[in-house]
Design a protein around this motif. Structure first.
Motif, PDB file in Angstrom:
ATOM      1  N   LEU A  38      27.138 -33.022  28.218  1.00  0.00           N
ATOM      2  CA  LEU A  38      27.077 -33.592  26.876  1.00  0.00           C
ATOM      3  C   LEU A  38      27.903 -32.754  25.901  1.00  0.00           C
ATOM      4  O   LEU A  38      27.672 -31.550  25.763  1.00  0.00           O
ATOM      5  CB  LEU A  38      25.625 -33.603  26.395  1.00  0.00           C
ATOM      6  N   PRO A  39      28.874 -33.368  25.221  1.00  0.00           N
ATOM      7  CA  PRO A  39      29.597 -32.636  24.183  1.00  0.00           C
ATOM      8  C   PRO A  39      28.661 -32.312  23.015  1.00  0.00           C
ATOM      9  O   PRO A  39      27.910 -33.187  22.567  1.00  0.00           O
ATOM     10  CB  PRO A  39      30.683 -33.624  23.731  1.00  0.00           C
ATOM     11  N   VAL A  40      28.692 -31.076  22.557  1.00  0.00           N
ATOM     12  CA  VAL A  40      27.837 -30.675  21.439  1.00  0.00           C
ATOM     13  C   VAL A  40      28.599 -29.744  20.500  1.00  0.00           C
ATOM     14  O   VAL A  40      29.417 -28.933  20.935  1.00  0.00           O
ATOM     15  CB  VAL A  40      26.559 -29.929  21.894  1.00  0.00           C
ATOM     16  N   ALA A  41      28.274 -29.874  19.211  1.00  0.00           N
ATOM     17  CA  ALA A  41      28.784 -28.937  18.216  1.00  0.00           C
ATOM     18  C   ALA A  41      28.069 -27.604  18.411  1.00  0.00           C
ATOM     19  O   ALA A  41      26.889 -27.571  18.766  1.00  0.00           O
ATOM     20  CB  ALA A  41      28.532 -29.478  16.814  1.00  0.00           C
ATOM     21  N   PHE A  42      28.779 -26.507  18.187  1.00  0.00           N
ATOM     22  CA  PHE A  42      28.161 -25.202  18.380  1.00  0.00           C
ATOM     23  C   PHE A  42      28.883 -24.145  17.561  1.00  0.00           C
ATOM     24  O   PHE A  42      29.998 -24.368  17.078  1.00  0.00           O
ATOM     25  CB  PHE A  42      28.168 -24.813  19.863  1.00  0.00           C
ATOM     26  N   GLU A  43      28.241 -23.008  17.448  1.00  0.00           N
ATOM     27  CA  GLU A  43      28.853 -21.840  16.827  1.00  0.00           C
ATOM     28  C   GLU A  43      28.439 -20.600  17.614  1.00  0.00           C
ATOM     29  O   GLU A  43      27.417 -20.601  18.305  1.00  0.00           O
ATOM     30  CB  GLU A  43      28.390 -21.687  15.375  1.00  0.00           C
ATOM     31  N   VAL A  44      29.230 -19.555  17.490  1.00  0.00           N
ATOM     32  CA  VAL A  44      28.876 -18.266  18.074  1.00  0.00           C
ATOM     33  C   VAL A  44      28.334 -17.397  16.933  1.00  0.00           C
ATOM     34  O   VAL A  44      28.976 -17.262  15.899  1.00  0.00           O
ATOM     35  CB  VAL A  44      30.105 -17.595  18.720  1.00  0.00           C
ATOM     36  N   THR A  45      27.137 -16.848  17.134  1.00  0.00           N
ATOM     37  CA  THR A  45      26.555 -16.022  16.077  1.00  0.00           C
ATOM     38  C   THR A  45      27.173 -14.623  16.109  1.00  0.00           C
ATOM     39  O   THR A  45      27.825 -14.233  17.080  1.00  0.00           O
ATOM     40  CB  THR A  45      25.025 -15.884  16.255  1.00  0.00           C
ATOM     41  N   ALA A  46      26.939 -13.862  15.036  1.00  0.00           N
ATOM     42  CA  ALA A  46      27.506 -12.514  14.933  1.00  0.00           C
ATOM     43  C   ALA A  46      27.038 -11.637  16.090  1.00  0.00           C
ATOM     44  O   ALA A  46      27.763 -10.736  16.530  1.00  0.00           O
ATOM     45  CB  ALA A  46      27.121 -11.886  13.600  1.00  0.00           C
ATOM     46  N   ASP A  47      25.830 -11.886  16.597  1.00  0.00           N
ATOM     47  CA  ASP A  47      25.330 -11.069  17.710  1.00  0.00           C
ATOM     48  C   ASP A  47      25.599 -11.704  19.079  1.00  0.00           C
ATOM     49  O   ASP A  47      24.972 -11.339  20.072  1.00  0.00           O
ATOM     50  CB  ASP A  47      23.838 -10.753  17.519  1.00  0.00           C
ATOM     51  N   GLY A  48      26.558 -12.651  19.116  1.00  0.00           N
ATOM     52  CA  GLY A  48      27.039 -13.136  20.403  1.00  0.00           C
ATOM     53  C   GLY A  48      26.189 -14.190  21.074  1.00  0.00           C
ATOM     54  O   GLY A  48      26.326 -14.424  22.273  1.00  0.00           O
ATOM     55  N   ARG A  49      25.301 -14.831  20.332  1.00  0.00           N
ATOM     56  CA  ARG A  49      24.570 -15.951  20.920  1.00  0.00           C
ATOM     57  C   ARG A  49      25.253 -17.258  20.540  1.00  0.00           C
ATOM     58  O   ARG A  49      26.018 -17.323  19.577  1.00  0.00           O
ATOM     59  CB  ARG A  49      23.122 -15.946  20.418  1.00  0.00           C
ATOM     60  N   LEU A  50      24.962 -18.293  21.306  1.00  0.00           N
ATOM     61  CA  LEU A  50      25.491 -19.607  20.968  1.00  0.00           C
ATOM     62  C   LEU A  50      24.395 -20.420  20.296  1.00  0.00           C
ATOM     63  O   LEU A  50      23.245 -20.405  20.741  1.00  0.00           O
ATOM     64  CB  LEU A  50      25.953 -20.350  22.231  1.00  0.00           C
ATOM     65  N   VAL A  51      24.765 -21.090  19.220  1.00  0.00           N
ATOM     66  CA  VAL A  51      23.847 -22.033  18.568  1.00  0.00           C
ATOM     67  C   VAL A  51      24.407 -23.417  18.759  1.00  0.00           C
ATOM     68  O   VAL A  51      25.499 -23.730  18.272  1.00  0.00           O
ATOM     69  CB  VAL A  51      23.730 -21.785  17.051  1.00  0.00           C
ATOM     70  N   LEU A  52      23.678 -24.264  19.480  1.00  0.00           N
ATOM     71  CA  LEU A  52      24.092 -25.645  19.688  1.00  0.00           C
ATOM     72  C   LEU A  52      23.330 -26.531  18.706  1.00  0.00           C
ATOM     73  O   LEU A  52      22.139 -26.309  18.460  1.00  0.00           O
ATOM     74  CB  LEU A  52      23.741 -26.090  21.105  1.00  0.00           C
ATOM     75  N   ALA A  53      24.004 -27.519  18.171  1.00  0.00           N
ATOM     76  CA  ALA A  53      23.351 -28.469  17.273  1.00  0.00           C
ATOM     77  C   ALA A  53      23.411 -29.857  17.893  1.00  0.00           C
ATOM     78  O   ALA A  53      24.487 -30.382  18.169  1.00  0.00           O
ATOM     79  CB  ALA A  53      24.030 -28.468  15.909  1.00  0.00           C
ATOM     80  N   LEU A  54      22.234 -30.425  18.146  1.00  0.00           N
ATOM     81  CA  LEU A  54      22.152 -31.761  18.743  1.00  0.00           C
ATOM     82  C   LEU A  54      21.261 -32.626  17.872  1.00  0.00           C
ATOM     83  O   LEU A  54      20.531 -32.121  17.021  1.00  0.00           O
ATOM     84  CB  LEU A  54      21.526 -31.707  20.132  1.00  0.00           C
ATOM     85  N   ARG A  55      21.293 -33.908  18.131  1.00  0.00           N
ATOM     86  CA  ARG A  55      20.342 -34.761  17.445  1.00  0.00           C
ATOM     87  C   ARG A  55      18.992 -34.665  18.116  1.00  0.00           C
ATOM     88  O   ARG A  55      18.899 -34.557  19.334  1.00  0.00           O
ATOM     89  CB  ARG A  55      20.823 -36.207  17.448  1.00  0.00           C
ATOM     90  N   GLN A  56      17.971 -34.709  17.300  1.00  0.00           N
ATOM     91  CA  GLN A  56      16.605 -34.730  17.836  1.00  0.00           C
ATOM     92  C   GLN A  56      16.403 -35.934  18.747  1.00  0.00           C
ATOM     93  O   GLN A  56      17.065 -36.942  18.594  1.00  0.00           O
ATOM     94  CB  GLN A  56      15.601 -34.880  16.704  1.00  0.00           C
ATOM     95  N   GLY A  57      15.479 -35.803  19.630  1.00  0.00           N
ATOM     96  CA  GLY A  57      15.009 -36.978  20.357  1.00  0.00           C
ATOM     97  C   GLY A  57      15.775 -37.275  21.617  1.00  0.00           C
ATOM     98  O   GLY A  57      15.337 -38.056  22.435  1.00  0.00           O
ATOM     99  N   VAL A  58      16.910 -36.651  21.770  1.00  0.00           N
ATOM    100  CA  VAL A  58      17.619 -36.869  23.026  1.00  0.00           C
ATOM    101  C   VAL A  58      16.827 -36.198  24.147  1.00  0.00           C
ATOM    102  O   VAL A  58      16.129 -35.219  23.934  1.00  0.00           O
ATOM    103  CB  VAL A  58      19.060 -36.311  22.974  1.00  0.00           C
ATOM    104  N   THR A  59      16.972 -36.739  25.328  1.00  0.00           N
ATOM    105  CA  THR A  59      16.215 -36.217  26.473  1.00  0.00           C
ATOM    106  C   THR A  59      16.661 -34.807  26.831  1.00  0.00           C
ATOM    107  O   THR A  59      16.017 -34.137  27.639  1.00  0.00           O
ATOM    108  CB  THR A  59      16.432 -37.104  27.711  1.00  0.00           C
ATOM    109  N   VAL A  60      17.754 -34.406  26.208  1.00  0.00           N
ATOM    110  CA  VAL A  60      18.287 -33.074  26.481  1.00  0.00           C
ATOM    111  C   VAL A  60      17.267 -31.991  26.149  1.00  0.00           C
ATOM    112  O   VAL A  60      17.239 -30.948  26.787  1.00  0.00           O
ATOM    113  CB  VAL A  60      19.551 -32.864  25.625  1.00  0.00           C
TER     114      VAL A  60
END
Lengths: 146, 146
Positions: A38-60
């Motif tokens: 699934l393609p998802v928008a994301f960012e890398v945080t300053a401490d090297g973690r990934l934050v993915l943003a998805l829509r609620q409710g998906v089975t993901v």
């Protein structure tokens, strides 16, 4: 290794840097016992973690929360056949902490499929445990000086 | 379904058509018990199969041959947040027939990482069994006329 290999392995630092240069990656999860992507928008945080943003409710959500997830992003130029691809494995957790969620709603990535009336975003944190990547150099440029 | 949902499901026919418009997709396979994602050059054949072109010798061969593979491709525009993503599941088989291999070497896709001195290409056929996809419409354009 091939003498004229155009493919160069990337360090973890380079991989995380490159991930920060693209707005969308692809998360791999299991749905109906098959791998889904699934393609998802994301960012890398300053401490090297990934934050993915998805829509609620998906089975993901159920498929991702508290699992080891795979996340991939790339930037490939078909004209020059150059580019890079990075693969991250790490534990994924849906953000449930209200304060963190509130902060991400203000300053975090926006779900790719956001639109008027779309469901609330869900955020997923991935703590990278394995990071690997490759860069493809332009044709004719050998990695070896020999 | 959300009233202002911008996400539209695609028919199998639309999915295969869209796949034919991009030169690179991503194949998912299992490596060291973890999902791996590899960008690969590919084409859609006239009879609706996918032909992937990879370099010989990659560990992908053993991981892909005679398995049910997942293959994903997309075209996403970060500026407008529009685009599509297609996911295919189907049995993958490394092409071993000399005549077919010879023909693909002449007329098939060229491995993305091709270069002078690169190893011989390996071709993998995927016969799509499950095909799904979504298209993301421009903001403000609702699917529902209500």
């Amino acid at each position: 290794m091939d003498r004229d290999n155009r493919v160069e392995s990337l360090s973890e630092e380079e991989c995380l840097h490159l991930l920060g240069t693209v707005p969308v990656g692809r998360v791999v999860y299991t749905a109906h016992a098959l791998p889904a992507v699934l393609p998802v928008a994301f960012e890398v945080t300053a401490d090297g973690r990934l934050v993915l943003a998805l829509r609620q409710g998906v089975t993901v959500r159920r498929a991702l929360d508290d699992t080891v997830a795979a996340f991939q992003a790339d930037a490939l130029d078909a004209a020059t056949r150059t580019g890079w691809s990075v693969l991250v494995h790490g534990r994924a957790q849906v953000v449930s902490d209200p304060a963190l969620r509130e902060r991400l709603l203000r300053t975090g990535p926006r779900p790719w499929e956001d639109g008027a009336g779309a469901a609330e975003p869900m955020f997923v944190l991935i703590l990278p445990e394995l990071v690997s990547g490759e860069r493809q150099l332009p044709l004719g440029r050998s990695l070896l000086k020999s």
